[in-house]
Motif scaffolding. Structure first.
Motif, short mmCIF file in Angstrom:
data_model
loop_
_atom_site.label_atom_id
_atom_site.label_comp_id
_atom_site.label_asym_id
_atom_site.label_seq_id
_atom_site.Cartn_x
_atom_site.Cartn_y
_atom_site.Cartn_z
N PHE A 5 68.90 62.68 95.99
CA PHE A 5 68.35 62.26 97.09
C PHE A 5 68.96 63.29 98.05
O PHE A 5 67.63 63.23 99.68
CB PHE A 5 69.16 61.05 96.99
CG PHE A 5 70.33 61.23 97.82
CD1 PHE A 5 71.07 61.04 98.99
CD2 PHE A 5 71.46 61.55 97.17
CE1 PHE A 5 72.44 61.32 99.69
CE2 PHE A 5 73.00 61.29 97.15
CZ PHE A 5 73.32 61.63 98.74
N ARG A 6 69.51 64.27 98.58
CA ARG A 6 69.77 65.17 99.07
C ARG A 6 69.40 66.65 99.64
O ARG A 6 69.30 67.59 100.21
CB ARG A 6 70.71 64.58 100.04
CG ARG A 6 71.65 64.02 100.64
CD ARG A 6 73.17 64.64 101.91
NE ARG A 6 72.92 65.55 102.66
CZ ARG A 6 72.86 65.13 103.29
NH1 ARG A 6 73.39 64.00 104.04
NH2 ARG A 6 72.54 66.09 104.33
N GLU A 61 69.99 61.10 88.56
CA GLU A 61 71.44 60.58 88.88
C GLU A 61 72.54 61.17 87.68
O GLU A 61 73.10 62.33 87.66
CB GLU A 61 71.91 60.49 89.55
CG GLU A 61 71.61 60.18 91.18
CD GLU A 61 69.89 59.53 91.82
OE1 GLU A 61 69.73 58.96 90.32
OE2 GLU A 61 69.41 60.08 92.13
N LEU A 116 76.33 59.30 93.13
CA LEU A 116 74.92 59.96 93.44
C LEU A 116 73.68 57.68 92.67
O LEU A 116 72.99 58.92 94.16
CB LEU A 116 74.93 60.96 92.07
CG LEU A 116 75.73 61.52 92.86
CD1 LEU A 116 75.14 63.32 91.72
CD2 LEU A 116 75.51 62.67 93.59
N HIS A 117 74.05 57.76 92.38
CA HIS A 117 72.63 56.66 92.54
C HIS A 117 72.78 55.35 93.11
O HIS A 117 71.61 55.21 93.31
CB HIS A 117 73.24 55.99 90.55
CG HIS A 117 72.35 54.92 90.43
ND1 HIS A 117 71.02 55.33 90.10
CD2 HIS A 117 72.44 53.98 89.93
CE1 HIS A 117 70.36 54.50 89.26
NE2 HIS A 117 71.16 52.95 89.12
N GLN A 118 73.87 55.46 94.05
CA GLN A 118 74.16 54.98 94.84
C GLN A 118 73.91 55.27 96.16
O GLN A 118 73.54 55.08 97.40
CB GLN A 118 75.00 54.35 95.29
CG GLN A 118 75.73 53.00 94.34
CD GLN A 118 76.72 52.76 94.26
OE1 GLN A 118 77.56 52.65 95.25
NE2 GLN A 118 77.31 51.94 93.32
N ASN A 119 73.55 56.66 96.06
CA ASN A 119 72.83 57.98 97.49
C ASN A 119 73.94 58.09 97.66
O ASN A 119 73.91 57.86 99.20
CB ASN A 119 71.74 56.81 97.89
CG ASN A 119 70.14 57.71 97.26
OD1 ASN A 119 70.23 57.82 95.89
ND2 ASN A 119 69.19 56.67 97.55
N ASP A 120 75.48 58.25 97.38
CA ASP A 120 76.49 58.32 97.97
C ASP A 120 76.96 59.67 98.18
O ASP A 120 77.02 60.22 97.11
CB ASP A 120 77.21 57.42 97.69
CG ASP A 120 78.57 57.27 98.77
OD1 ASP A 120 79.01 58.08 99.38
OD2 ASP A 120 79.46 56.45 98.76
N SER A 121 77.48 59.72 99.48
CA SER A 121 77.64 61.81 99.53
C SER A 121 78.43 62.33 99.09
O SER A 121 78.54 62.97 98.92
CB SER A 121 77.21 62.11 101.14
OG SER A 121 76.04 61.80 101.62
#
Length: 224
Positions: free
Chosen positions: A33-34, A196, A110-115
């Protein structure tokens, strides 16, 4: 190089496997995502500088935490392995299992777009690079290949001038470059299907390597 000639065959094999694992992790980071590198700090340091220069405090904190997580992983590796001399009794297996745990923990984040997942994966990469650098006397750097390409270019230039070249060092460069690239290709093939969860593959591999090493060192004398 004296250190290279002291490395047993299992260490060469392990270096290639670790570079392959790092390639998968880095590919997953770039395709995530990033879209960022996880296993090396050159781009992260540049982007941290850019964020500072543009006054983007949010991005600056992100890149600082990414860099700090990698360094923290190397610090923990140094605390676990402790010595720079390769020895079968060293706790390389502990380091690999810890990296595996960090990668497993990173996947749901990462699946939750959490850095935070990126920071955990970066810490795992720092653990791996610190361990490989320690057991090889700074010869193997398995999470990035800039130095390997530089060394390879130097040796080619020396050879073109008719100078003597340490072919063993060339073999290290080729080994790490090829296996890292193959790992990146594998990560790119896996990501469309797993997203992810691609990191589950290196998580399993590092865990198996850690357990395999632990079993191996129990069967072989420590001075082997």
């Amino acid at each position: 190089m004296p250190v290279l000639r002291q490395l047993p065959r299992w260490a060469w094999f392990g270096g290639g496997v670790l570079a392959f694992i790092a390639g998968i992790v880095n590919a997953a980071g770039y395709m995530g995502f990033r879209h960022q590198s996880i296993t090396n700090l050159t781009g992260s340091a540049s982007l941290f500088g850019v964020a500072l220069g543009t006054g983007d405090s949010g991005e600056a904190w992100h890149w600082l935490l990414s860099i700090g997580a990698f360094v923290l992983g190397a610090v923990v590796s140094g605390m676990i392995v402790q010595q720079s001399t390769l020895q079968l009794g060293r706790r390389y297996g502990v380091t690999l299992v810890l990296e595996s745990i960090l990668l497993f923990a990173a996947v749901p984040l990462l699946h939750q777009n959490d850095s935070l997942g990126l920071y955990l994966a970066a810490m795992g990469a720092g653990l791996q690079n610190g361990m490989a650098s320690t057991y090889s006397g700074m010869v193997f750097r398995t999470t990035h290949v800039s130095g390997m390409f530089t060394d390879l270019g130097i040796y080619i230039g020396q050879r073109l001038r008719g100078l003597t070249v340490d072919t063993l060092r060339v073999r290290v460069c080729v080994l790490v470059i090829v296996t890292f690239t193959l790992g990146s290709a594998a990560g790119a093939l896996l990501f469309p299907a797993l997203h992810e969860r691609t990191l589950l593959v290196p998580a399993v591999l590092t865990g198996l390597c850690g357990l395999g090493y632990t079993l191996y060192r129990r069967r072989v004398p420590a001075d082997a």
